[in-house]
Design a protein around this motif. Structure first.
Motif, PDB file in Angstrom:
ATOM      1  N   PRO A 230       0.829  -1.228   0.000  1.00  0.00           N
ATOM      2  CA  PRO A 230       0.000   0.000   0.000  1.00  0.00           C
ATOM      3  C   PRO A 230       0.855   1.267   0.000  1.00  0.00           C
ATOM      4  CG  PRO A 230       0.096  -0.907   2.206  1.00  0.00           C
ATOM      5  CD  PRO A 230       0.855  -1.871   1.328  1.00  0.00           C
ATOM      6  N   THR A 231       1.608   1.472  -1.073  1.00  0.00           N
ATOM      7  CA  THR A 231       2.464   2.653  -1.158  1.00  0.00           C
ATOM      8  C   THR A 231       1.681   3.909  -1.510  1.00  0.00           C
ATOM      9  OG1 THR A 231       2.955   2.191  -3.478  1.00  0.00           O
ATOM     10  CG2 THR A 231       4.432   1.238  -1.827  1.00  0.00           C
TER      11      THR A 231
ATOM     12  N   ILE B 111      -4.623  -7.635  -5.356  1.00  0.00           N
ATOM     13  CA  ILE B 111      -5.242  -7.075  -4.149  1.00  0.00           C
ATOM     14  C   ILE B 111      -4.248  -6.149  -3.474  1.00  0.00           C
ATOM     15  CG2 ILE B 111      -6.806  -9.025  -3.770  1.00  0.00           C
ATOM     16  CD1 ILE B 111      -4.880 -10.123  -1.747  1.00  0.00           C
ATOM     17  N   ILE B 112      -4.770  -5.097  -2.879  1.00  0.00           N
ATOM     18  CA  ILE B 112      -3.942  -4.159  -2.129  1.00  0.00           C
ATOM     19  C   ILE B 112      -3.946  -4.608  -0.681  1.00  0.00           C
ATOM     20  CG2 ILE B 112      -3.617  -1.747  -1.482  1.00  0.00           C
ATOM     21  CD1 ILE B 112      -5.182  -0.979  -3.986  1.00  0.00           C
ATOM     22  N   ALA B 113      -2.801  -5.063  -0.193  1.00  0.00           N
ATOM     23  CA  ALA B 113      -2.713  -5.587   1.164  1.00  0.00           C
ATOM     24  C   ALA B 113      -2.607  -4.444   2.169  1.00  0.00           C
ATOM     25  CB  ALA B 113      -1.503  -6.503   1.292  1.00  0.00           C
ATOM     26  N   LYS B 114      -3.138  -4.705   3.381  1.00  0.00           N
ATOM     27  CA  LYS B 114      -3.066  -3.721   4.473  1.00  0.00           C
ATOM     28  C   LYS B 114      -3.534  -2.353   4.004  1.00  0.00           C
ATOM     29  CE  LYS B 114       0.541  -6.100   7.064  1.00  0.00           C
ATOM     30  NZ  LYS B 114       1.859  -6.001   7.732  1.00  0.00           N
ATOM     31  N   SER B 115      -4.726  -2.349   3.396  1.00  0.00           N
ATOM     32  CA  SER B 115      -5.232  -1.111   2.798  1.00  0.00           C
ATOM     33  C   SER B 115      -5.595  -0.056   3.831  1.00  0.00           C
ATOM     34  CB  SER B 115      -6.456  -1.427   1.933  1.00  0.00           C
ATOM     35  OG  SER B 115      -7.487  -1.995   2.727  1.00  0.00           O
ATOM     36  N   ASP B 116      -5.612  -0.417   5.112  1.00  0.00           N
ATOM     37  CA  ASP B 116      -5.886   0.585   6.136  1.00  0.00           C
ATOM     38  C   ASP B 116      -4.685   1.485   6.391  1.00  0.00           C
ATOM     39  OD1 ASP B 116      -4.477  -1.556   7.081  1.00  0.00           O
ATOM     40  OD2 ASP B 116      -5.324  -1.494   9.099  1.00  0.00           O
ATOM     41  N   ALA B 117      -3.563   1.232   5.661  1.00  0.00           N
ATOM     42  CA  ALA B 117      -2.373   2.059   5.846  1.00  0.00           C
ATOM     43  C   ALA B 117      -2.451   3.361   5.069  1.00  0.00           C
ATOM     44  CB  ALA B 117      -1.122   1.273   5.428  1.00  0.00           C
ATOM     45  N   ILE B 118      -3.413   3.478   4.141  1.00  0.00           N
ATOM     46  CA  ILE B 118      -3.547   4.719   3.372  1.00  0.00           C
ATOM     47  C   ILE B 118      -4.989   5.212   3.486  1.00  0.00           C
ATOM     48  CG2 ILE B 118      -1.681   4.254   1.731  1.00  0.00           C
ATOM     49  CD1 ILE B 118      -3.661   3.118  -0.193  1.00  0.00           C
ATOM     50  N   SER B 119      -5.158   6.497   3.204  1.00  0.00           N
ATOM     51  CA  SER B 119      -6.487   7.102   3.352  1.00  0.00           C
ATOM     52  C   SER B 119      -7.411   6.668   2.216  1.00  0.00           C
ATOM     53  CB  SER B 119      -6.357   8.621   3.376  1.00  0.00           C
ATOM     54  OG  SER B 119      -5.873   9.096   2.121  1.00  0.00           O
ATOM     55  N   LYS B 120      -8.690   6.959   2.392  1.00  0.00           N
ATOM     56  CA  LYS B 120      -9.689   6.529   1.410  1.00  0.00           C
ATOM     57  C   LYS B 120      -9.486   7.212   0.067  1.00  0.00           C
ATOM     58  CE  LYS B 120     -14.635   5.577   1.133  1.00  0.00           C
ATOM     59  NZ  LYS B 120     -15.942   5.687   1.842  1.00  0.00           N
TER      60      LYS B 120
ATOM     61  N   GLU C  45      -6.638   8.475  -1.105  1.00  0.00           N
ATOM     62  CA  GLU C  45      -5.407   7.923  -1.684  1.00  0.00           C
ATOM     63  C   GLU C  45      -5.637   6.530  -2.242  1.00  0.00           C
ATOM     64  OE1 GLU C  45      -2.731   8.092   1.563  1.00  0.00           O
ATOM     65  OE2 GLU C  45      -2.021  10.121   1.118  1.00  0.00           O
ATOM     66  N   LEU C  46      -6.492   5.758  -1.568  1.00  0.00           N
ATOM     67  CA  LEU C  46      -6.786   4.401  -2.026  1.00  0.00           C
ATOM     68  C   LEU C  46      -7.501   4.419  -3.365  1.00  0.00           C
ATOM     69  CD1 LEU C  46      -6.682   1.393  -1.365  1.00  0.00           C
ATOM     70  CD2 LEU C  46      -8.843   1.654  -0.136  1.00  0.00           C
ATOM     71  N   THR C  47      -8.428   5.343  -3.534  1.00  0.00           N
ATOM     72  CA  THR C  47      -9.148   5.442  -4.810  1.00  0.00           C
ATOM     73  C   THR C  47      -8.197   5.796  -5.948  1.00  0.00           C
ATOM     74  OG1 THR C  47     -11.141   6.146  -3.629  1.00  0.00           O
ATOM     75  CG2 THR C  47     -11.047   6.564  -5.998  1.00  0.00           C
ATOM     76  N   LYS C  48      -7.317   6.766  -5.705  1.00  0.00           N
ATOM     77  CA  LYS C  48      -6.342   7.144  -6.719  1.00  0.00           C
ATOM     78  C   LYS C  48      -5.369   6.001  -7.001  1.00  0.00           C
ATOM     79  CE  LYS C  48      -6.523  12.051  -5.495  1.00  0.00           C
ATOM     80  NZ  LYS C  48      -5.734  13.201  -4.954  1.00  0.00           N
TER      81      LYS C  48
ATOM     82  N   ALA D  92      -9.084  -3.860  -2.173  1.00  0.00           N
ATOM     83  CA  ALA D  92      -8.310  -3.361  -1.034  1.00  0.00           C
ATOM     84  C   ALA D  92      -8.764  -4.128   0.201  1.00  0.00           C
ATOM     85  CB  ALA D  92      -8.537  -1.865  -0.851  1.00  0.00           C
ATOM     86  N   VAL D  93      -7.893  -4.956   0.770  1.00  0.00           N
ATOM     87  CA  VAL D  93      -8.299  -5.892   1.809  1.00  0.00           C
ATOM     88  C   VAL D  93      -7.525  -5.648   3.096  1.00  0.00           C
ATOM     89  CG1 VAL D  93      -8.970  -7.641   0.143  1.00  0.00           C
ATOM     90  CG2 VAL D  93      -6.649  -7.628   1.048  1.00  0.00           C
ATOM     91  N   ILE D  94      -8.118  -6.164   4.162  1.00  0.00           N
ATOM     92  CA  ILE D  94      -7.496  -6.161   5.485  1.00  0.00           C
ATOM     93  C   ILE D  94      -7.740  -7.536   6.089  1.00  0.00           C
ATOM     94  CG2 ILE D  94      -7.461  -5.096   7.768  1.00  0.00           C
ATOM     95  CD1 ILE D  94      -8.738  -2.617   6.475  1.00  0.00           C
ATOM     96  N   GLY D  95      -6.744  -8.098   6.706  1.00  0.00           N
ATOM     97  CA  GLY D  95      -6.879  -9.396   7.340  1.00  0.00           C
ATOM     98  C   GLY D  95      -6.667  -9.299   8.832  1.00  0.00           C
ATOM     99  N   SER D  96      -7.415 -10.119   9.585  1.00  0.00           N
ATOM    100  CA  SER D  96      -7.263 -10.135  11.037  1.00  0.00           C
ATOM    101  C   SER D  96      -7.903 -11.394  11.588  1.00  0.00           C
ATOM    102  CB  SER D  96      -7.916  -8.894  11.662  1.00  0.00           C
ATOM    103  OG  SER D  96      -7.849  -8.964  13.074  1.00  0.00           O
TER     104      SER D  96
END
Length: 434
Positions: free
Chosen positions: A157-158, A182-191, A193-196, A236-240
């Motif tokens: 998630p750069t 898939i974008i891993a650890k997508s909670d590392a960037i803002s919404k 930024e994620l869309t872009k 954009a996913v998050i695992g836990s």
């Protein structure tokens, strides 16, 4: 006679047998379902991504199971593929799940050949299945199909763009496996930024000609949902695996100092979309695409490399038996040609060896003649020396004999004088007093 009269006559005195159920071939799908459920299913997932992007955690979250495995380190000398197979059961359906992870991917300084072990692993599974197909006695119904059905490519998630390693690897894999980015650890960037970031990734994949898996839209029952989900790629996913109490429910989430991220909340991430598309809606299509597209491409290329073709140079049908006979004759011709070349080479080497032996024999004869002549010369010298020594010995013996003769004569003469003197003394006693 009318049909009603015939039916009346047949019905009189006949026993009526009631039907136990519906009769028709529309029960065939139910038979296939029952058979498939009894045999079970297999599904193989390849997780490609750098170390630390949460591949194992996402798999645990996706199947709600704690899978075995040790965390990988960043000190791997090269990329290694670790495969684990698990038997899962849901209701009365059994699933043989194989998860393959890339250990050490992206950890090396030189990442130029990082994709090669992955490509070789995928080809090895295709080759194993092809060899099973080519056997005389095939047991495909019990064969454990290890071909990769889905490749989850984890993107860091750069928020900027894809790395060169990601583009090169996906380009090498798109013709061999179904790639789902898939974008891993997508909670590392803002919404925002994620869309872009999603738009940037999609444009880079298109511009570089990378073919990712598109959810099928030809089936009317899933066309709408799959068409919608294709627009959400990459997910954009998050695992836990941690469960927190949110409201009155226990939910999988990640707790942060600033708040809580719910894994199964579609407003927070695309985990639910990925699970629906991968497991509930398109799992069978992924399996079918693997067999009908990727495996068939590998099989065709492999058989063409071996010389098998469907048509002859005149574009006429060419049977497998004719191809086999042609290849066999070609092989026998090449074998005979190589045998003749080896024979000629053997004859040539024998001639060269004979010439070398003759030359060596000639040198040995010349050396023998030289040694023989030298020996004769030495022998003649020794004989001459022996003759001279014999002459000297004979001369010495002659001198010795003459000397001994003279000595004996002298001793005899002295003895006679002594006797004469003694006799004179005896006859004349007065000589003694003088």
């Amino acid at each position: 006679m009318a049909a009603t009269d015939i039916a009346r006559q047949v019905g009189e005195g006949c026993r009526t047998i009631p039907l136990a159920g519906h009769v028709g071939f529309d029960s065939l799908p139910d038979q296939l379902v029952n058979k498939s459920v009894s045999q079970g299913f297999c599904f193989n997932i390849l997780c490609v991504g750098e170390t630390g992007l949460g591949k194992s955690t996402l798999m645990d979250t996706l199947f709600n199971t704690k899978f075995e495995g040790e965390p990988a380190t960043h000190t791997q000398p090269g990329v290694q593929l670790r495969s684990n197979t698990y038997d899962l059961q849901e209701s009365n359906v059994g699933l043989k799940l194989t998860i393959v992870s890339t250990v050490g991917f992206g950890d090396q300084i030189n990442k130029e050949d990082s994709y090669k072990p992955i490509v070789e692993f995928i080809d090895a599974q295709f080759e194993a299945y092809l060899q099973e197909e080519l056997k005389i006695r095939r047991v495909l119904h019990t064969y454990h199909d290890s071909r990769i059905h889905a490749c989850l490519y984890f993107i860091a998630p750069t928020g900027h763009s894809l790395k060169s390693l990601d583009l090169v690897t996906m380009k090498k894999l798109d013709s061999k496996v179904n790639i789902i980015p898939i974008i891993a650890k997508s909670d590392a960037i803002s919404k925002s930024e994620l869309t872009k970031f999603k738009i940037k990734i999609t444009s880079e994949l298109v511009s570089n000609g990378v073919q990712i898996y598109q959810f099928p839209t030809d089936d009317e029952s899933v066309a709408e949902i799959n068409g919608t989900m294709n627009a959400h790629l990459p997910f954009a996913v998050i695992g836990s695996t941690e469960e927190l109490k949110i409201g009155n429910k226990m939910m999988k989430a990640r707790q942060y100092p600033w708040g809580t991220v719910q894994v199964e909340n579609e407003a927070h991430c695309d985990f639910v979309k990925l699970r629906e598309m991968l497991i509930r809606v398109n799992m069978e299509d992924l399996r079918e695409q693997t067999h009908s597209r990727h495996y068939e491409l590998y099989r065709r290329c492999k058989l063409e490399e071996m010389g098998f073709k469907d048509t002859d140079p005149d574009s006429k049908p060419f049977s497998l038996q004719e191809t086999y006979e042609a290849k066999r004759n070609e092989f026998l011709g090449e074998l005979q040609k190589k045998e003749e070349e080896m024979r000629q080479m053997f004859v040539q080497r024998v001639k060269e060896k004979e010439a070398e032996l003759k030359e060596a024999e000639k040198e040995l004869h010349e050396k023998f003649d030289r040694l023989k002549k030298l020996h004769q010369d030495e022998k003649k010298k020794l004989e001459d020396k022996k003759k001279s020594l014999d002459d000297e010995v004979n001369a010495f013996k002659q001198r010795k004999t003459a000397a001994e003769l003279l000595q004996s004569q002298g001793s005899q003469a002295g003895g006679s004088q002594t006797l004469k003197r003694d006799k004179e003394k005896k006859n004349n006693p007065w000589l003694c007093t003088e």
